[in-house]
Motif scaffolding. Sequence first.
Motif, mmCIF file in Angstrom:
data_model
loop_
_atom_site.group_PDB
_atom_site.id
_atom_site.type_symbol
_atom_site.label_atom_id
_atom_site.label_comp_id
_atom_site.label_asym_id
_atom_site.label_seq_id
_atom_site.Cartn_x
_atom_site.Cartn_y
_atom_site.Cartn_z
ATOM 1 N N ARG A 166 0.827 -1.207 0.000
ATOM 2 C CA ARG A 166 0.000 0.000 0.000
ATOM 3 C C ARG A 166 0.861 1.258 0.000
ATOM 4 O O ARG A 166 0.596 2.214 -0.730
ATOM 5 N N SER A 167 1.925 1.244 0.804
ATOM 6 C CA SER A 167 2.809 2.403 0.876
ATOM 7 C C SER A 167 3.492 2.677 -0.465
ATOM 8 O O SER A 167 3.555 3.821 -0.927
ATOM 9 N N LEU A 168 4.008 1.631 -1.108
ATOM 10 C CA LEU A 168 4.697 1.801 -2.385
ATOM 11 C C LEU A 168 3.731 2.226 -3.486
ATOM 12 O O LEU A 168 4.070 3.054 -4.340
ATOM 13 N N GLU A 169 2.527 1.678 -3.482
ATOM 14 C CA GLU A 169 1.549 2.058 -4.497
ATOM 15 C C GLU A 169 1.087 3.500 -4.309
ATOM 16 O O GLU A 169 0.850 4.219 -5.292
ATOM 17 N N GLN A 170 0.974 3.937 -3.076
ATOM 18 C CA GLN A 170 0.615 5.330 -2.827
ATOM 19 C C GLN A 170 1.701 6.281 -3.311
ATOM 20 O O GLN A 170 1.424 7.434 -3.650
ATOM 21 N N ALA A 171 2.937 5.787 -3.347
ATOM 22 C CA ALA A 171 4.050 6.591 -3.866
ATOM 23 C C ALA A 171 4.141 6.527 -5.384
ATOM 24 O O ALA A 171 5.035 7.121 -5.977
ATOM 25 N N GLY A 172 3.213 5.789 -6.013
ATOM 26 C CA GLY A 172 3.151 5.756 -7.467
ATOM 27 C C GLY A 172 3.789 4.558 -8.123
ATOM 28 O O GLY A 172 3.879 4.496 -9.351
ATOM 29 N N GLY A 221 17.145 -3.301 8.151
ATOM 30 C CA GLY A 221 16.763 -4.111 9.294
ATOM 31 C C GLY A 221 15.331 -3.865 9.733
ATOM 32 O O GLY A 221 14.821 -2.752 9.652
ATOM 33 N N LYS A 222 14.675 -4.928 10.164
ATOM 34 C CA LYS A 222 13.323 -4.820 10.717
ATOM 35 C C LYS A 222 13.404 -4.504 12.206
ATOM 36 O O LYS A 222 14.280 -5.038 12.891
ATOM 37 N N PRO A 223 12.496 -3.668 12.732
ATOM 38 C CA PRO A 223 11.448 -2.924 12.020
ATOM 39 C C PRO A 223 12.041 -1.724 11.285
ATOM 40 O O PRO A 223 13.132 -1.266 11.620
ATOM 41 N N PHE A 224 11.338 -1.218 10.277
ATOM 42 C CA PHE A 224 11.861 -0.134 9.465
ATOM 43 C C PHE A 224 10.773 0.893 9.188
ATOM 44 O O PHE A 224 9.587 0.640 9.387
ATOM 45 N N ASP A 225 11.206 2.056 8.745
ATOM 46 C CA ASP A 225 10.283 3.121 8.373
ATOM 47 C C ASP A 225 9.930 2.959 6.896
ATOM 48 O O ASP A 225 10.808 2.762 6.052
ATOM 49 N N LEU A 226 8.654 3.028 6.566
ATOM 50 C CA LEU A 226 8.212 2.803 5.190
ATOM 51 C C LEU A 226 8.798 3.834 4.228
ATOM 52 O O LEU A 226 9.107 3.519 3.079
ATOM 53 N N ALA A 227 8.979 5.052 4.695
ATOM 54 C CA ALA A 227 9.563 6.081 3.834
ATOM 55 C C ALA A 227 11.007 5.731 3.474
ATOM 56 O O ALA A 227 11.476 6.014 2.366
#
Length: 229
Positions: A18-24, A108-114
Motif C-alpha cells: 500500500r505504501s509503495l503504491e501510494q508513492a506511485g 533491518g526490521k522494524p523499518f520506516d516505510l519512507a
Amino acid sequence: MRILLVEDDAVLREVITRSLEQAGHRVDTAGSVLEADHLWRVQPFDAVLLDLNLPQHERTESPMGNGLQVLRDARARGDLTPVLVLTARNRTEERIEGLDSGADDYLGKPFDLAEVEARLRAMVRRAIGSSDLAQLGDLQLDRRARRFSVAGTSLELPAREFEVLYELMSPPGHAVSKRHLSDKLSNFDEALGDNALESFISRLRKKLVGSGATIRTLRGIGYLLEPEP
C-alpha cells in the motif's frame, strides 16, 4: 517503478504494498520461495524487495532454501536487478551473507516505510547511473522528491501519468516501447492495454504544452520525449 516484493508475512506485505503504491509504484508480491522465483524469472522488475526468511511451498519438495537462494539463483543467471534485502536488525551474519550473495543494500526490521521507498529509489539510480535531476526544456524531474515542474511550477499528475512521463524522462531523448511502458504500469492482476496507454499519452501531451517538451510517437517502436519544435 515496477517492484517485486517478496515477504511471507501477509500483514507486512499488505502494508508495504500500500505504501509503495501510494508513492506511485506498481507492486507484484510473492509470499514463498517458489512464487518469488517464478515471478522474478518471467517478469523484469526495476527493483526487488526481498525478505530472506521464506517458507517453502507447502505442496512441493523443492531443494531451494530461503530467500537467499532465490537471490543467488537470480545472480547466477545474470540478473542484475537491484535488490534490497530485509533482515532482522540483530542478525549481522544474515546481512553479510545477503550482501555477499548479490544484494545491493539491506534494511533491518522494524523499518520506516519512507526509508524503504528512498532506498529503492537510490538503488535504481545507482543501477542506471542517473542523477536525481533531469531536465528537458522547462520540464524538470526531481527523482528524490518524485516531482515534476515546469519553469519551477509543480506539474500535478495522476499516478499513472506520472509514471509514463517518468519513464520517458529517465533519461529524456530515448525511445521507450509500448511494451516497456505497459510492463511498468501493470501487475499480474491488472494489465494495461494499448488504448489506456494511448489515453495517458494524449493527456500528457496536452499538459506539456508550453513546457518546451513534447511526446512523439514512433510507429512500430513506441514514444520519445524530445524538445518542442
